[in-house]
Design a protein around this motif. Structure first.
Motif, PDB file in Angstrom:
ATOM      1  N   ARG A 516       0.888  -1.135  -0.098  1.00  0.00           N
ATOM      2  CA  ARG A 516      -0.003   0.043  -0.013  1.00  0.00           C
ATOM      3  C   ARG A 516       1.023   1.302   0.073  1.00  0.00           C
ATOM      4  O   ARG A 516       1.991   1.419   0.612  1.00  0.00           O
ATOM      5  CB  ARG A 516      -0.920   0.027   1.146  1.00  0.00           C
ATOM      6  N   THR A 517       0.370   2.331  -0.694  1.00  0.00           N
ATOM      7  CA  THR A 517       0.917   3.508  -0.573  1.00  0.00           C
ATOM      8  C   THR A 517       0.030   4.603   0.001  1.00  0.00           C
ATOM      9  O   THR A 517      -0.963   4.806  -0.593  1.00  0.00           O
ATOM     10  CB  THR A 517       1.594   4.075  -2.103  1.00  0.00           C
ATOM     11  N   ARG A 518       0.567   5.698   0.822  1.00  0.00           N
ATOM     12  CA  ARG A 518      -0.248   6.294   1.455  1.00  0.00           C
ATOM     13  C   ARG A 518      -0.663   7.569   0.665  1.00  0.00           C
ATOM     14  O   ARG A 518       0.466   7.823  -0.020  1.00  0.00           O
ATOM     15  CB  ARG A 518       0.348   6.852   2.688  1.00  0.00           C
ATOM     16  N   ALA A 519      -1.727   8.111   0.578  1.00  0.00           N
ATOM     17  CA  ALA A 519      -2.015   9.434   0.006  1.00  0.00           C
ATOM     18  C   ALA A 519      -1.378  10.273   0.396  1.00  0.00           C
ATOM     19  O   ALA A 519      -1.458  10.546   1.763  1.00  0.00           O
ATOM     20  CB  ALA A 519      -3.468   9.787  -0.229  1.00  0.00           C
ATOM     21  N   GLY A 520      -0.717  11.212  -0.193  1.00  0.00           N
ATOM     22  CA  GLY A 520      -0.065  12.488   0.454  1.00  0.00           C
ATOM     23  C   GLY A 520       0.876  13.545  -0.516  1.00  0.00           C
ATOM     24  O   GLY A 520       0.704  13.064  -1.678  1.00  0.00           O
ATOM     25  N   TYR A 521       1.539  14.397  -0.159  1.00  0.00           N
ATOM     26  CA  TYR A 521       2.479  15.024  -0.849  1.00  0.00           C
ATOM     27  C   TYR A 521       3.939  14.580  -0.992  1.00  0.00           C
ATOM     28  O   TYR A 521       4.545  14.096  -0.031  1.00  0.00           O
ATOM     29  CB  TYR A 521       2.579  16.664  -0.313  1.00  0.00           C
ATOM     30  N   CYS A 528       6.135  20.434  -4.390  1.00  0.00           N
ATOM     31  CA  CYS A 528       5.360  19.434  -4.208  1.00  0.00           C
ATOM     32  C   CYS A 528       4.159  18.892  -4.945  1.00  0.00           C
ATOM     33  O   CYS A 528       3.553  19.760  -5.712  1.00  0.00           O
ATOM     34  CB  CYS A 528       4.788  19.557  -2.685  1.00  0.00           C
ATOM     35  N   ARG A 529       3.986  17.458  -5.105  1.00  0.00           N
ATOM     36  CA  ARG A 529       2.974  17.415  -5.972  1.00  0.00           C
ATOM     37  C   ARG A 529       2.012  16.222  -5.017  1.00  0.00           C
ATOM     38  O   ARG A 529       2.690  15.186  -4.456  1.00  0.00           O
ATOM     39  CB  ARG A 529       3.579  16.489  -7.185  1.00  0.00           C
ATOM     40  N   TYR A 530       0.919  16.170  -5.043  1.00  0.00           N
ATOM     41  CA  TYR A 530      -0.138  15.339  -4.408  1.00  0.00           C
ATOM     42  C   TYR A 530      -0.067  14.055  -5.181  1.00  0.00           C
ATOM     43  O   TYR A 530      -0.469  13.917  -6.141  1.00  0.00           O
ATOM     44  CB  TYR A 530      -1.412  15.916  -4.270  1.00  0.00           C
ATOM     45  N   VAL A 531      -0.175  12.817  -4.455  1.00  0.00           N
ATOM     46  CA  VAL A 531      -0.145  11.594  -4.806  1.00  0.00           C
ATOM     47  C   VAL A 531      -1.319  11.009  -4.414  1.00  0.00           C
ATOM     48  O   VAL A 531      -1.085  10.838  -3.154  1.00  0.00           O
ATOM     49  CB  VAL A 531       1.302  10.859  -4.771  1.00  0.00           C
ATOM     50  N   PRO A 532      -2.117  10.385  -4.958  1.00  0.00           N
ATOM     51  CA  PRO A 532      -3.287   9.647  -4.274  1.00  0.00           C
ATOM     52  C   PRO A 532      -2.962   8.209  -3.740  1.00  0.00           C
ATOM     53  O   PRO A 532      -2.018   7.693  -4.072  1.00  0.00           O
ATOM     54  CB  PRO A 532      -4.270   9.379  -5.407  1.00  0.00           C
ATOM     55  N   ALA A 533      -3.726   7.759  -2.841  1.00  0.00           N
ATOM     56  CA  ALA A 533      -3.465   6.265  -2.229  1.00  0.00           C
ATOM     57  C   ALA A 533      -3.401   5.198  -3.392  1.00  0.00           C
ATOM     58  O   ALA A 533      -4.232   5.255  -4.433  1.00  0.00           O
ATOM     59  CB  ALA A 533      -4.489   6.065  -1.124  1.00  0.00           C
ATOM     60  N   SER A 534      -2.684   4.023  -3.256  1.00  0.00           N
ATOM     61  CA  SER A 534      -2.745   3.043  -4.217  1.00  0.00           C
ATOM     62  C   SER A 534      -2.484   1.851  -3.640  1.00  0.00           C
ATOM     63  O   SER A 534      -1.815   1.942  -2.325  1.00  0.00           O
ATOM     64  CB  SER A 534      -1.757   3.442  -5.424  1.00  0.00           C
ATOM     65  N   LYS A 535      -2.586   0.731  -4.123  1.00  0.00           N
ATOM     66  CA  LYS A 535      -2.251  -0.652  -3.540  1.00  0.00           C
ATOM     67  C   LYS A 535      -2.087  -1.616  -4.732  1.00  0.00           C
ATOM     68  O   LYS A 535      -2.921  -1.535  -5.731  1.00  0.00           O
ATOM     69  CB  LYS A 535      -3.453  -1.023  -2.663  1.00  0.00           C
ATOM     70  N   GLY A 536      -1.165  -2.683  -4.522  1.00  0.00           N
ATOM     71  CA  GLY A 536      -1.006  -3.475  -5.803  1.00  0.00           C
ATOM     72  C   GLY A 536       0.240  -3.713  -6.011  1.00  0.00           C
ATOM     73  O   GLY A 536       1.275  -3.728  -5.068  1.00  0.00           O
ATOM     74  N   PHE A 537       0.527  -4.596  -6.991  1.00  0.00           N
ATOM     75  CA  PHE A 537       1.797  -5.320  -7.265  1.00  0.00           C
ATOM     76  C   PHE A 537       2.666  -4.237  -8.128  1.00  0.00           C
ATOM     77  O   PHE A 537       2.388  -3.492  -8.633  1.00  0.00           O
ATOM     78  CB  PHE A 537       1.858  -6.563  -8.068  1.00  0.00           C
ATOM     79  N   THR A 538       4.050  -3.859  -7.996  1.00  0.00           N
ATOM     80  CA  THR A 538       4.866  -2.867  -8.512  1.00  0.00           C
ATOM     81  C   THR A 538       5.941  -3.812  -9.052  1.00  0.00           C
ATOM     82  O   THR A 538       6.465  -4.668  -8.690  1.00  0.00           O
ATOM     83  CB  THR A 538       5.154  -2.033  -7.448  1.00  0.00           C
ATOM     84  N   LEU A 539       6.434  -3.127 -10.219  1.00  0.00           N
ATOM     85  CA  LEU A 539       7.495  -3.505 -10.947  1.00  0.00           C
ATOM     86  C   LEU A 539       8.353  -2.390 -11.447  1.00  0.00           C
ATOM     87  O   LEU A 539       7.697  -1.820 -12.145  1.00  0.00           O
ATOM     88  CB  LEU A 539       7.317  -4.660 -12.149  1.00  0.00           C
ATOM     89  N   SER A 540       9.754  -2.325 -11.144  1.00  0.00           N
ATOM     90  CA  SER A 540      10.428  -1.217 -11.643  1.00  0.00           C
ATOM     91  C   SER A 540      11.841  -1.842 -12.182  1.00  0.00           C
ATOM     92  O   SER A 540      12.370  -2.828 -11.857  1.00  0.00           O
ATOM     93  CB  SER A 540      10.846  -0.415 -10.437  1.00  0.00           C
ATOM     94  N   TYR A 541      12.100  -1.311 -13.465  1.00  0.00           N
ATOM     95  CA  TYR A 541      13.307  -1.825 -14.210  1.00  0.00           C
ATOM     96  C   TYR A 541      14.053  -0.569 -14.777  1.00  0.00           C
ATOM     97  O   TYR A 541      13.453   0.538 -15.341  1.00  0.00           O
ATOM     98  CB  TYR A 541      12.665  -2.595 -15.547  1.00  0.00           C
ATOM     99  N   ASN A 542      15.379  -0.651 -14.337  1.00  0.00           N
ATOM    100  CA  ASN A 542      16.251   0.479 -14.810  1.00  0.00           C
ATOM    101  C   ASN A 542      17.208  -0.190 -15.537  1.00  0.00           C
ATOM    102  O   ASN A 542      17.966  -1.140 -15.134  1.00  0.00           O
ATOM    103  CB  ASN A 542      16.754   1.266 -13.563  1.00  0.00           C
ATOM    104  N   TYR A 543      17.936   0.253 -16.625  1.00  0.00           N
ATOM    105  CA  TYR A 543      18.838   0.121 -17.349  1.00  0.00           C
ATOM    106  C   TYR A 543      19.773   1.307 -17.942  1.00  0.00           C
ATOM    107  O   TYR A 543      19.304   1.932 -18.455  1.00  0.00           O
ATOM    108  CB  TYR A 543      18.702  -0.958 -18.472  1.00  0.00           C
ATOM    109  N   ASN A 544      20.937   1.228 -17.812  1.00  0.00           N
ATOM    110  CA  ASN A 544      21.909   2.276 -18.471  1.00  0.00           C
ATOM    111  C   ASN A 544      22.809   1.589 -19.241  1.00  0.00           C
ATOM    112  O   ASN A 544      23.431   0.675 -19.118  1.00  0.00           O
ATOM    113  CB  ASN A 544      22.741   2.991 -17.236  1.00  0.00           C
ATOM    114  N   PHE A 545      23.122   2.325 -20.716  1.00  0.00           N
ATOM    115  CA  PHE A 545      23.956   1.729 -21.386  1.00  0.00           C
ATOM    116  C   PHE A 545      24.894   2.909 -22.046  1.00  0.00           C
ATOM    117  O   PHE A 545      24.741   4.260 -21.772  1.00  0.00           O
ATOM    118  CB  PHE A 545      23.221   0.987 -22.593  1.00  0.00           C
TER     119      PHE A 545
END
Length: 545
Positions: A516-521, A528-545
């Motif tokens: 879970r991610t809390r709603a907030g700034y 600052c930017r407001y971000v709403p609450a969310s829940k679920g599976f996350t996947l992050s990929y980073n690649y530098n070449f």
């Protein structure tokens, strides 16, 4: 699409020319953050028709001796929560080609630049906040002498997938006097002076004060900045002043008040001790390429917040945002000291102590006509050194870092905070809190480290007390496993749990998680930017070449 075709032609010609010389370098990066959302009524997380959401960026750069070029592809057609109304879409919004010859550079396309501290001009990208206010146009930089840098630019500012019609132009000059005067170098003295000018051209529009009276809006708004920095040995001093002309806008209720900002910063640093003292006063310094815009977009300038950017979750629960239009007095002081090893206080391995204090206060406001909404007037007068009635933010924190043994390191922090939620977020009153943090790291083996955090925030205001716990196991250089929980134990009895697994191999980084991610700034550098609450599976990929 016409811009994209032109850029691709330039990229191709650049590549062919570089191949002929056998001196070209191709580099870039891929970043993709994915959420498979789930509905959770307890935290207010919603699930719409998208089974997955993603913010994906691909940067490609070509570099050689005389020409650089680059392009960025962005895919946000199904964006992460908080980006739906702004960045939804996909395409090639960022592209440039840069020619380099001796002491000159000419850039065509997307431009990121900053004059001085950014008081009158700063374009930059901050993806976590959804900010990309690059200019699309031309920029020329020339260094006619050692220590002298001249810049000129002009263009239209990006606003998500479009560009504002206003034309932004400017020039900047910086002189490093220590490079021109060898006697300064001989005395370990570095002196830099600078000056900037920025002009915004924007067509007039119909803004009415009542049914019969329309504002006469200026098409041109000019801003100026002067600054000087002096460094001698361990001492440093920076002074900067900026002034902006009449700029009626949504932010200042369409008044004709001049804007200004002044900053003084002093520092001292030597082995084992550092001191920082800063003061800043600003008023009516909201400077946008479109006067009728609200929110975080279309700012030409940036005023840094004189508050500490906290990385601990509960210390960052109530982050401060710089009040550009209302103005503020901001102060910051910081003292860092290293107690030496094998002393009564430093112990066997030594100890570091850092004390930071930030205070932000309203400036004096005296409206010229006594109206609460002075639309179409000169706005207000203000005595320079007089404070206003409200405290916007206050933060006193003490951090202690000490190695207890070869394997165990401990960081402790105490923070006392006052956060004016009404000023920063629009409602909520003053939130007073005390925060306690313990961060311990234990090294079991050369490549195996376990880190744990315990945090507690206590307050009688807002949602009451919070607790946070984290365990992070690092198996270098490949794996990291993290579990955490942020618990509102004061009012809602809600848990914001997270589990993450990170894998690194070469230039690739993959992170999978659930929680879970809390709603907030979400804030960075006073924006600052407001971000709403969310829940679920996350996947992050980073690649530098």
């Amino acid at each position: 699409m016409r811009h994209y075709a032109i850029l691709l032609t330039l990229l191709l010609s650049t590549t062919l020319h570089a191949q002929d010389d056998n001196k070209f370098v191709v580099s870039g990066s891929v970043q993709s953050d994915v959420l498979i959302p789930q509905e959770d009524k307890d935290i207010g997380a919603e699930k719409d028709g998208d089974w997955a959401k993603t913010n994906t960026y691909v940067d490609v750069k070509l570099q050689q001796k005389y020409v650089d070029a680059g392009v960025r592809f962005e895919y946000l057609d199904h964006p992460l929560p908080g980006f739906e109304n702004d960045f939804k879409g996909w395409g090639l919004p960022h592209y440039y080609i840069k020619g380099k010859l001796k002491n000159a550079e000419l850039t065509l396309g997307s431009i990121y630049e900053q004059f001085g501290s950014g008081f009158i001009f700063r374009t930059y990208e901050e993806r976590s906040l959804g900010i990309d206010n690059a200019l699309t146009g031309a920029r020329l930089m020339v260094k006619p002498l050692n220590g002298v840098t001249l810049k000129a630019l002009s263009g239209r500012q990006r606003r998500y997938w479009h560009h504002n019609h206003g034309l932004v132009s400017g020039a900047d000059a910086e002189v490093d006097l220590d490079e021109l005067l060898p006697s300064l170098q001989q005395h370990d003295t570095r002196l830099r002076i600078g000056a900037s000018w920025v002009n915004k051209y924007e067509d007039t529009e119909d803004i009415f004060t009542d049914a019969t009276h329309k504002l006469n809006l200026p098409k041109y708004v000019n801003a100026f900045d002067v600054r000087a920095s002096l460094n001698k040995g361990p001492w440093g001093l920076l002074a900067e002043y900026a002034r902006k002309g009449e700029d009626p806008s949504f932010d200042n209720t369409y008044t004709y008040h001049h804007g200004s900002a002044v900053m003084l910063s002093g520092s001292y640093s030597q082995k084992g001790m550092s001191i920082l003292l800063q003061a800043k006063r600003s008023e009516d310094m909201s400077f946008r390429s479109k006067r009728s815009i609200n929110g975080t977009s279309s700012f030409i300038n940036h005023l840094p917040a004189f508050t500490l950017d906290h990385t601990y979750s509960l210390a960052a629960l109530y982050p401060y945002a710089t009040q550009l239009s209302q103005g503020e007095w901001a102060y910051q002081a910081e003292l860092g000291y290293n107690f030496k090893r094998k002393t009564p206080i430093g112990g066997r391995y030594g100890m570091n102590v850092k004390v930071n204090f930030s205070y932000v206060r309203a400036i004096d406001h005296q409206y010229t006509n006594g109206a609460s909404t002075p639309m179409g007037t000169d706005g207000y007068t203000s005595k320079f050194f007089k404070w206003g009635d409200e405290t916007y933010y206050q933060d006193l924190n003490v951090q202690v870092s000490r190695r207890m043994s070869k394997s165990l390191k401990v960081n402790l922090m105490y923070m006392n905070q006052r956060y004016n939620k009404t000023i920063v977020e629009g409602e909520g009153g003053m939130v007073r809190s005390n925060i306690f943090i313990a961060d311990c790291m234990y090294q079991f083996a050369p490549k195996t480290i376990l880190r744990g955090e315990l945090q507690y925030l206590t307050t009688p205001d807002d949602q009451g007390d919070w607790a946070f716990g984290l365990l992070e196991l690092s198996l270098a250089p490949r794996w990291m496993v993290t579990v955490s929980d942020m618990w509102n134990c004061g009012e809602t009895d809600t848990h914001y749990y997270q589990g993450l697994v990170t894998f690194n191999t070469g230039a690739h980084r993959i992170q999978a998680g659930y929680g879970r991610t809390r709603a907030g700034y979400n804030c960075s550098g006073g924006v600052c930017r407001y971000v709403p609450a969310s829940k679920g599976f996350t996947l992050s990929y980073n690649y530098n070449f």
